[in-house]
Motif scaffolding. Structure first.
Motif, PDB file in Angstrom:
ATOM      1  N   LYS A  34       0.798  -1.230   0.000  1.00  6.64           N
ATOM      2  CA  LYS A  34       0.000   0.000   0.000  1.00  6.64           C
ATOM      3  C   LYS A  34       0.830   1.279   0.000  1.00  6.64           C
ATOM      4  O   LYS A  34       0.348   2.330  -0.381  1.00  6.64           O
ATOM      5  CB  LYS A  34      -0.959   0.012   1.197  1.00  6.64           C
ATOM      6  N   LYS A  35       2.088   1.212   0.439  1.00  8.24           N
ATOM      7  CA  LYS A  35       2.927   2.411   0.456  1.00  8.24           C
ATOM      8  C   LYS A  35       3.559   2.698  -0.908  1.00  8.24           C
ATOM      9  O   LYS A  35       3.961   3.813  -1.186  1.00  8.24           O
ATOM     10  CB  LYS A  35       4.039   2.279   1.497  1.00  8.24           C
ATOM     11  N   ASN A  53       7.648   5.229  -3.084  1.00 14.37           N
ATOM     12  CA  ASN A  53       6.894   5.013  -1.845  1.00 14.37           C
ATOM     13  C   ASN A  53       5.961   6.187  -1.536  1.00 14.37           C
ATOM     14  O   ASN A  53       5.567   6.385  -0.397  1.00 14.37           O
ATOM     15  CB  ASN A  53       7.834   4.741  -0.676  1.00 14.37           C
ATOM     16  N   GLY A  56       2.712   5.981   0.797  1.00 20.61           N
ATOM     17  CA  GLY A  56       2.738   6.104   2.252  1.00 20.61           C
ATOM     18  C   GLY A  56       2.686   7.541   2.737  1.00 20.61           C
ATOM     19  O   GLY A  56       2.482   7.800   3.909  1.00 20.61           O
ATOM     20  N   LYS A  57       2.872   8.476   1.805  1.00 21.69           N
ATOM     21  CA  LYS A  57       2.910   9.893   2.162  1.00 21.69           C
ATOM     22  C   LYS A  57       1.694  10.682   1.676  1.00 21.69           C
ATOM     23  O   LYS A  57       1.385  11.731   2.199  1.00 21.69           O
ATOM     24  CB  LYS A  57       4.180  10.519   1.588  1.00 21.69           C
TER      25      LYS A  57
END
Length: 90
Positions: A34-35, A53, A56-57
């Protein structure tokens, strides 16, 4: 914290990088992680696919479509989550 470097060392290293701005044209989450996201960035004459990534943010990654970001283009391509990543977003 990492050790400081002098300016000439920085310039020597930075001159090796091919950094260009590209526009994100596609982005999707990678189902098993998911990230991580798979995205496509357009650089005018060509596109690059990469894995990042950002998932994730950023909650709604679709909000990144159409936006311009800097990328490093001359890194050796690398397979991440089964996808060939051809650049790195900064």
């Amino acid at each position: 914290m990492k050790a400081t470097i002098d300016f000439s060392t920085f310039v020597e290293s930075a001159n090796k990088l091919d950094i260009r701005f590209g526009q994100i044209t596609e982005i999707e989450r990678i189902p098993k992680n998911k990230k991580m996201v798979k995205l496509v960035a357009n650089f005018g004459d060509f596109n690059r696919t990469l894995v990042s990534n950002l998932g994730g943010k950023v909650e709604d990654v679709s909000t990144l479509i159409g936006k311009m970001y800097p990328f490093i283009l001359n890194l050796e391509p690398r397979e991440l989550n089964g996808i060939l990543s051809e650049a790195m977003i900064l």
